[in-house]
Design an enzyme around this catalytic site. Structure first.
Site, short mmCIF file in Angstrom:
data_model
loop_
_atom_site.label_atom_id
_atom_site.label_comp_id
_atom_site.label_asym_id
_atom_site.label_seq_id
_atom_site.Cartn_x
_atom_site.Cartn_y
_atom_site.Cartn_z
N GLY A 1 31.19 -58.42 -10.54
CA GLY A 1 32.23 -57.40 -10.69
C GLY A 1 32.75 -57.31 -12.11
N HIS B 1 13.93 -3.64 1.77
CA HIS B 1 13.91 -3.69 0.30
C HIS B 1 14.87 -4.78 -0.17
CE1 HIS B 1 13.16 -2.14 -3.73
NE2 HIS B 1 14.45 -2.32 -3.99
N MET C 1 31.80 -62.72 -11.41
CA MET C 1 30.63 -62.61 -12.27
C MET C 1 30.07 -61.19 -12.26
SD MET C 1 27.06 -64.77 -12.14
CE MET C 1 27.92 -66.33 -12.21
N SER D 1 42.26 -55.38 -3.38
CA SER D 1 43.66 -55.74 -3.52
C SER D 1 44.24 -55.18 -4.83
CB SER D 1 43.81 -57.26 -3.51
OG SER D 1 43.28 -57.82 -4.71
N ASP E 1 12.37 4.48 -2.58
CA ASP E 1 13.49 3.67 -2.10
C ASP E 1 14.79 4.47 -2.09
OD1 ASP E 1 11.65 1.59 -2.06
OD2 ASP E 1 12.19 0.90 -4.06
N GLN F 1 0.83 -1.20 0.00
CA GLN F 1 0.00 0.00 0.00
C GLN F 1 0.87 1.26 0.00
OE1 GLN F 1 -2.24 -1.00 3.61
NE2 GLN F 1 -4.07 -1.23 2.35
N PHE F 2 0.30 2.37 -0.45
CA PHE F 2 1.00 3.65 -0.42
C PHE F 2 0.70 4.32 0.92
CE2 PHE F 2 1.83 8.09 -1.01
CZ PHE F 2 2.94 8.12 -1.84
N TRP G 1 35.53 -56.06 2.09
CA TRP G 1 34.84 -56.64 3.24
C TRP G 1 35.31 -56.13 4.59
CZ3 TRP G 1 38.96 -58.74 5.61
CH2 TRP G 1 39.97 -59.33 4.84
N CYS H 1 43.09 -50.98 5.59
CA CYS H 1 43.92 -50.71 4.41
C CYS H 1 45.12 -49.84 4.73
CB CYS H 1 43.07 -50.08 3.31
SG CYS H 1 42.12 -48.65 3.84
#
Length: 881
Positions: free
Chosen positions: A613, A125, A611, A630, A161, A107-108, A552, A686
């Protein structure tokens, strides 16, 4: 910045003691949040001035204020023919406000209202003033390709603004930002905080008034559909900014094949035609429509009630027909929210999102979509799981046992299964599906379809991150169950499984979930765009379908290290767990489905490496393979990937990590961490220290103290919380370790402790210590991957000599050094040929730190930012203007 402001004002208790009487003028959820937060900080809101109810429904700000008993005024206007309305002005002045706060106001407001309070008025703003004054400021920030966005809290004056600046906040504009994302991630939440902070600065007399400069000031008008057409003759970057700057309202548009088409979202995921129909862009060339539903009497009644909701929102439309288009009738984004929320309020339980409105813009399409949701026809099929159930560790453990392909658990194509064994006693845990080559092909096809045509490939990166966060939360919720399964299946001590196997897996998914919407920060670009010079930029793209093969020793953690980065990068995957430890991977598959990861994105295939893999290495639709295992198998994988379609490969392979212990070390720490470097996770690690070099003058004391501690070590059931050392992963591995020790003895090394199988059921190996190990011996050169400490002396002060011996290996995964001399530590660490060097510690990995080896320990990285690059491809684009 807020904390800096608080700190500068003295003690926190004094900072908040000054309070103001406030008038809140505005509307919307943003206004509601500002109002609520100001009240929480102790300020008194003496009046809320907002817009009148629309179709009997109050604005969110009004609803919150009325609930609190705050006086609410709903003036349709503040002035008539340019003059303030006396009754409105009197009502306002009666509340006695000391400051007007305008968070969002359509609104104004007359100047005699703006200037009336003792402190005047402040306004929010959504731009960095003086840039983008006026309406559509967020849109213009994106349209102009601004690198920074932000907001301003300023003192109101009689200009548009133009008032003095009180406070500003800014953020970077991301390449994927739209109006919605910019508002939701920064302008909305940070704007609320800033408004509250601004009021307090005023209350404390510390609020600045910085005049706005006119240099660089800009004003742009409101963007409408009529002026939102895309000029495709512009450079690609300008087209990109134009589309996202108009997303979703009013919507950038162009003409394709004679049809006006509206373009939505940064990547143009959706297209909207002149008839109001919105479809996924990927289906533009598809034909056929889904059949219309026949509604029941109850559904017809519900449809008419929804028609009334449409009428209430589209008050300018004489009648809502089946062909009435929501947006062509003047609806905006706020109306979308209102429609969704009103329908949800009317029909409790129906799952409706804002996006659904954009995908069904006409009334008849909306009703069809709504009824399908009401009937549950849009929902995914219920996940059916054939569990193996065990009562163990004071809980009921439920373990999926089938292949997980395209969002479903199902038997292997050939019907085969195999037994997975508990290493604690050698008993069968359960039978698990034994995947075939046909299962691999189906899983890869599902992963490809999930990327090409499913939601995953089109998903906003931030939404993808949210799913990964949810998956991590579910893993945390099930962490005790996951740790119990891991302990049963791999022999890991439960406490270690809980903290490391599972705990670090959760951390890994959370870390990479946070990367999802930041991968564009890896993008590179030339210094700028110029008119006549060749310009290049490079960016990272998903690889699409990836394969992952894990070992594993850490079944769940290795899955997490690779798959989290793979998924964060936007890929889909087919994962093969180790044949002997498939159970946590299958439990993870269950949790991924429950987290909402779309079907086909994650596929898990238990089975053999020879198989499953091998087929993953050979498959032509897989473009990336990540492997941990490995070195000999890694070489075979690399060869197969090269011969098939030259897949991108990352390999984390074997190690023989040297640990150098100098005489000036902290002996207590060196003994404790030296033991951990070898015996952590039963030596099935590892990065385990495969060979210790101990300076001659402390060698005997070090060995004596290690043996003394080993005698205290409790070996037994990994689910017993007091157990220090659990069983080796499987019988074949234990047998290999016994052979390793026999070779060491035959070559002349001194067996100081252990070297035998423990006399108890299961696959338990005594922690072992060898000394007098010479450089030429087998155990000096080859990895045991078990609880075997291999110790060699080196002469006092011979730093370079021990470095030469430590590097005389074909492996280069990890290494370590213990010394109090920081200069010596840095000298040694710079010269050790390994991907990781630990100084006065060991096994300290972190999700943000890249992990991987040199030489025959492989190449590529897990964890950290570097891991993402393993699952992305880089494209360079050169343009000449």
């Amino acid at each position: 910045v807020l904390w800096a402001s608080v700190a500068s004002c003295g003690p926190l208790s004094n900072y908040y003691q000054n309070k103001l009487k406030l008038a809140i003028i505005g509307q919307s959820v943003f206004g509601q949040e500002v109002y609520s937060n100001l009240r929480k900080q102790g300020h008194k809101v003496v009046g809320v001035f907002t817009v009148p109810d629309k179709d009997g429904k109050a604005d969110p700000l009004a609803m919150a204020a009325e609930k609190d008993g705050t006086p609410v005024f709903k003036f349709p206007r503040w002035r008539v023919k340019g003059k303030p309305i006396p009754e409105v002005v009197d009502a306002y002045k009666a509340v006695g406000a000391e400051l007007n706060v305008l968070p969002f106001c359509s609104q104004f407001i007359p100047m005699n209202i703006i200037d009336n309070p003792r402190h005047g008025s402040i306004i929010y703003h959504p731009s960095l003033l003086p840039l983008h004054r006026g309406a559509s400021a967020i849109n213009w920030t994106l349209i102009h390709g601004d690198k920074k966005a932000g907001f301003t809290v300023f003192w109101a004056d009689d200009g548009l603004d133009t008032g003095p600046i009180l406070l500003q906040r800014e953020c970077a504009v991301e390449p994927t930002d739209t109006v919605d994302t910019l508002y939701n991630r920064f302008l909305f939440p940070e704007g609320i905080k800033a408004m509250v902070e601004s009021v307090q600065l005023i209350a404390d007399g510390k609020a600045p008034r910085v005049p706005q400069t006119e240099e660089g000031a800009s004003y742009e008008g409101i963007q409408k559909k009529s002026n939102a057409k895309v000029n495709l003759a512009q450079p690609a970057e300008a087209v990109h900014n134009w589309i996202r700057g108009h997303d979703k309202v009013p919507g950038a548009w162009t003409v394709i094949d004679g049809q006006a088409v509206t373009l939505y979202a940064v990547s143009v995921c959706n297209l909207q035609f002149d008839d109001g129909k919105m479809i996924p862009a990927s289906k533009y060339f598809s034909s056929g429509e889904s059949s219309s539903l026949e509604l029941t009497a109850d559904e017809e009644k519900m449809a008419e009630e929804i028609r009334d909701i449409w009428k209430g929102i589209l008050s300018n439309v004489p009648a809502v027909e089946d062909t009435t288009d929501f947006f062509k009738s003047g609806a905006a984004s706020m109306d979308v929210v209102r429609l969704v929320e009103e329908v949800k309020q009317k029909c409790a339980g129906v799952q409706l999102q804002n996006e659904d409105v954009y995908m069904a813009t006409t009334f008849q399409d909306f009703i069809q979509m709504f009824v399908r949701k009401l009937r549950g026809e849009d929902q995914e099929e219920e996940l059916v799981i054939d569990y193996a159930t065990k009562e163990v560790n004071n809980m009921t453990v439920k373990m999926p046992t089938q292949c997980f392909i395209n969002g479903k658990f199902e038997d292997a194509e050939n019907g085969k299964s195999y037994e997975t064994i508990n290493p604690t006693d050698g008993s069968v845990i359960c039978k698990v599906s034994y995947a075939s080559v046909g299962d691999v092909d189906r899983a890869v096809a599902a992963a490809k379809e999930a990327y090409d045509n499913g939601p995953w490939g089109k998903m906003n990166p931030r939404d993808r991150g949210s799913l990964l966060y949810k998956l991590a939360d579910l893993m945390e919720e099930h962490q005790e169950e996951l740790a119990t399964i891991e302990s049963m299946d791999s022999g890991a001590v439960y406490t270690l499984a809980l903290k490391t196997h599972v705990g670090m897996s959760i951390q890994t998914f959370r870390y990479f979930a946070g990367w999802c919407d930041k991968i564009h920060n890896l993008w590179g670009k030339s210094s700028g765009f110029t008119k006549c010079c060749p310009i290049f930029e490079y960016c990272h793209w998903t690889i699409f379908v990836c394969a992952i093969i894990i070992p594993w020793n850490y079944p769940l953690m290795m899955l997490a290290w690779k798959s989290a980065a793979c998924l964060a990068a936007g890929n889909t995957l087919v994962l093969k767990p180790a044949q002997v430890t498939p159970l946590t991977a299958l439990k993870f598959a269950e949790l991924s489905a429950k987290a909402g990861i779309p079907k086909g994105v994650i596929n898990i295939l238990p089975g053999s490496g020879g198989m499953v893999g091998q087929r993953l290495c050979d498959h032509p639709d897989i473009r990336k393979l990540g492997f941990t295992g490995s070195t000999p198998i890694g070489k075979q994988i690399m060869k197969s990937c090269a011969l098939s379609n030259l897949k991108k490969v990352s390999l984390e392979l074997g190690g023989k990590s040297p640990l150098i212990i100098f005489s000036d070390c902290d002996m207590d720490k060196a003994v404790r961490m030296g033991m951990s470097s070898v015996y952590f996770n039963k030596g099935e690690n590892c990065i385990a220290a495969g060979r210790l070099f101990v300076e001659e003058s402390i060698h005997d004391e070090f060995i004596s103290r290690v043996v003394e501690e080993l005698k205290k070590m409790k070996i037994g059931d990994p689910l017993d919380r007091s157990t220090d050392h659990g069983p080796q992963n499987h019988k074949a591995h234990m047998d290999k370790l016994l052979e390793y020790c026999e070779v060491g003895l035959k070559e002349g090394a001194t067996l100081v402790y252990g070297g035998k199988q423990v006399d108890m059921p299961g696959f338990f190996m005594e922690p072992t210590v060898f000394t007098d190990v010479e450089d030429h011996m087998f155990i000096a050169k080859e990895e045991s991957f078990g609880p075997v400490m291999v110790v060699s002396k080196f002469k006092d002060g011979d730093v370079d000599g021990v470095l030469q011996r430590a590097n005389a290996t074909e492996y280069g995964l990890a290494s370590g050094v213990f010394t109090r001399d920081i200069n010596k530590a840095m000298y040694v660490s710079e010269r050790l040929e390994a991907g990781t060097v630990f100084i006065n510690t060991y096994n300290k990995t972190d999700v943000a730190s890249p992990f991987g080896g040199f030489k025959q320990s492989g190449f590529g990285k897990d964890l950290g930012e570097d891991a993402l690059l393993e699952y992305l491809k880089t494209k360079a684009v050169t343009v000449e203007y």
